[in-house]
Design a protein around this motif. Structure first.
Motif, PDB file in Angstrom:
ATOM      1  N   VAL A  25      21.901 -20.453   5.769  1.00  0.00           N
ATOM      2  CA  VAL A  25      22.388 -20.756   4.488  1.00  0.00           C
ATOM      3  C   VAL A  25      21.355 -19.872   3.530  1.00  0.00           C
ATOM      4  CG1 VAL A  25      23.564 -22.905   4.838  1.00  0.00           C
ATOM      5  CG2 VAL A  25      21.158 -22.851   4.156  1.00  0.00           C
ATOM      6  N   LYS A  26      21.871 -19.280   2.425  1.00  0.00           N
ATOM      7  CA  LYS A  26      20.876 -18.607   1.426  1.00  0.00           C
ATOM      8  C   LYS A  26      19.971 -19.550   0.985  1.00  0.00           C
ATOM      9  CE  LYS A  26      24.228 -15.297  -0.551  1.00  0.00           C
ATOM     10  NZ  LYS A  26      24.834 -14.918  -1.541  1.00  0.00           N
ATOM     11  N   ASP A  27      19.974 -20.924   0.516  1.00  0.00           N
ATOM     12  CA  ASP A  27      19.006 -21.644  -0.073  1.00  0.00           C
ATOM     13  C   ASP A  27      19.313 -23.243   0.367  1.00  0.00           C
ATOM     14  OD1 ASP A  27      17.214 -23.136  -1.625  1.00  0.00           O
ATOM     15  OD2 ASP A  27      17.737 -22.271  -3.587  1.00  0.00           O
ATOM     16  N   LEU A  28      18.481 -23.856   1.157  1.00  0.00           N
ATOM     17  CA  LEU A  28      18.598 -25.262   1.584  1.00  0.00           C
ATOM     18  C   LEU A  28      18.462 -26.035   0.508  1.00  0.00           C
ATOM     19  CD1 LEU A  28      16.432 -25.439   4.760  1.00  0.00           C
ATOM     20  CD2 LEU A  28      18.958 -25.780   4.567  1.00  0.00           C
ATOM     21  N   ASN A  29      17.628 -25.877  -0.473  1.00  0.00           N
ATOM     22  CA  ASN A  29      17.677 -26.753  -1.672  1.00  0.00           C
ATOM     23  C   ASN A  29      19.002 -26.653  -2.566  1.00  0.00           C
ATOM     24  OD1 ASN A  29      15.010 -27.263  -1.570  1.00  0.00           O
ATOM     25  ND2 ASN A  29      14.196 -25.436  -2.447  1.00  0.00           N
ATOM     26  N   ALA A  30      19.748 -25.687  -2.550  1.00  0.00           N
ATOM     27  CA  ALA A  30      20.857 -25.658  -3.333  1.00  0.00           C
ATOM     28  C   ALA A  30      22.088 -26.779  -2.702  1.00  0.00           C
ATOM     29  CB  ALA A  30      21.715 -24.414  -3.181  1.00  0.00           C
TER      30      ALA A  30
ATOM     31  N   ASN B 267      13.855 -14.497  13.632  1.00  0.00           N
ATOM     32  CA  ASN B 267      14.083 -14.169  12.018  1.00  0.00           C
ATOM     33  C   ASN B 267      15.418 -13.594  11.634  1.00  0.00           C
ATOM     34  OD1 ASN B 267      13.708 -13.033   9.406  1.00  0.00           O
ATOM     35  ND2 ASN B 267      11.624 -13.584   9.500  1.00  0.00           N
ATOM     36  N   GLN B 268      16.382 -14.212  11.166  1.00  0.00           N
ATOM     37  CA  GLN B 268      17.783 -13.518  11.112  1.00  0.00           C
ATOM     38  C   GLN B 268      17.871 -13.486   9.456  1.00  0.00           C
ATOM     39  OE1 GLN B 268      20.166 -11.287  10.913  1.00  0.00           O
ATOM     40  NE2 GLN B 268      20.668 -11.896  13.227  1.00  0.00           N
ATOM     41  N   ARG B 269      18.494 -12.626   8.752  1.00  0.00           N
ATOM     42  CA  ARG B 269      18.657 -12.669   7.518  1.00  0.00           C
ATOM     43  C   ARG B 269      20.093 -12.788   7.113  1.00  0.00           C
ATOM     44  NH1 ARG B 269      14.317 -11.558   4.509  1.00  0.00           N
ATOM     45  NH2 ARG B 269      12.399 -10.480   5.834  1.00  0.00           N
ATOM     46  N   ARG B 270      20.922 -12.874   8.246  1.00  0.00           N
ATOM     47  CA  ARG B 270      22.384 -12.787   8.019  1.00  0.00           C
ATOM     48  C   ARG B 270      22.594 -14.226   7.574  1.00  0.00           C
ATOM     49  NH1 ARG B 270      23.735  -9.524  12.554  1.00  0.00           N
ATOM     50  NH2 ARG B 270      24.337 -11.291  13.699  1.00  0.00           N
TER      51      ARG B 270
END
Length: 257
Positions: free
Chosen positions: A238-243, A207-210
């Protein structure tokens, strides 16, 4: 008559005061001696209720986070036995240790202190103390691969990697701590000891937030005296896969088809 009644009441009160459980341990100290770094050193302190009332252990408190206690949770009837277990994690803690666990109960002595001690040797020190024949009896940890790529994923998402671990040694293989620079890798479930010649699937969670390309060096310690297991986890976070799955269609974003 009043005098007799007073004596009977006094006797009943005295009897009730002495009606209590007694926690009698077989021993209150345990010395592990020299143990290799990375093992989970475990000892059960056995006890017997030598009193005349049930004993309930309310809590067992360790003196540090490196020691994990467990104990008999059900009431211990007079004449029956129970246990308090202390497990010391030696990973990353070379040197002499002396730790306590405090047992809180409704026994005549409401607080009892148990002690575990020993000397944690790094694997080089441990190997120097063993003969070639003894060293040959050590467990042997072999991973099916040294890398795992999660591919593209969302930052902060918990990802799981499965590795096959084989014990090619002569004794049970016990996996202990996982270390990484990011402090974001751990076991999904605590692995059971792996018997000689057997293979088990070990699941690691990441679990990595970077955001961005990530590469984590991970070390799995164990009681394999030949060394620790090293592996690498990689991911494109990435921040958002859906984007990334939206297409521009006449100036309007629509889901990727």
């Amino acid at each position: 008559m009043k005098h007799l009644l007073f004596l009977l009441l006094s006797f009943a009160t005295l009897t009730a005061a002495h009606a209590q459980g007694v926690l009698t341990f077989q021993g209150e100290q345990h010395d592990f001696g020299s143990i290799p770094e990375g093992v989970m050193a475990s000892h059960e302190f056995r006890f017997k209720n030598t009193g005349n009332q049930p004993i309930i252990i309310a809590n067992v408190q360790a003196s540090c986070g490196c020691t994990t206690p467990d104990w008999t949770k059900t009431p211990i009837l007079p004449g029956k036995s129970g246990m308090v277990k202390a497990v010391y994690s030696s990973a990353g803690r070379p040197g002499v240790f002396n730790k306590t666990v405090t047992v809180v109960s409704n026994a005549t002595t409401p607080s009892a202190v148990l002690t575990i001690k020993g000397n944690v040797l790094n694997k080089e020190q441990m190997r120097s103390k063993l003969t070639p024949a003894q060293l040959a009896q050590s467990p042997r940890l072999t991973l099916d691969r040294a890398r795992h790529d999660f591919g593209k994923a969302e930052a902060g998402q918990t990802l799981t990697a499965r590795f096959k671990v084989t014990n090619s040694g002569k004794q049970d293989l016990v996996l202990s701590a996982i270390t990484s620079g990011c402090y974001c890798v751990g076991y999904k479930n605590v692995p059971s000891p792996i018997k000689p010649g057997e293979t088990a699937v070990v699941e690691l969670v990441y679990n990595q937030r970077r955001v961005g390309q990530q590469q984590e060096a991970v070390v799995i310690t164990s009681n394999d005296l030949t060394g620790d297991a090293k592996l690498t986890l990689t991911a494109d976070l990435v921040k958002d896969l859906n984007a990334g799955s939206m297409l521009k269609e006449s100036g309007t974003s629509v889901p990727f088809k």
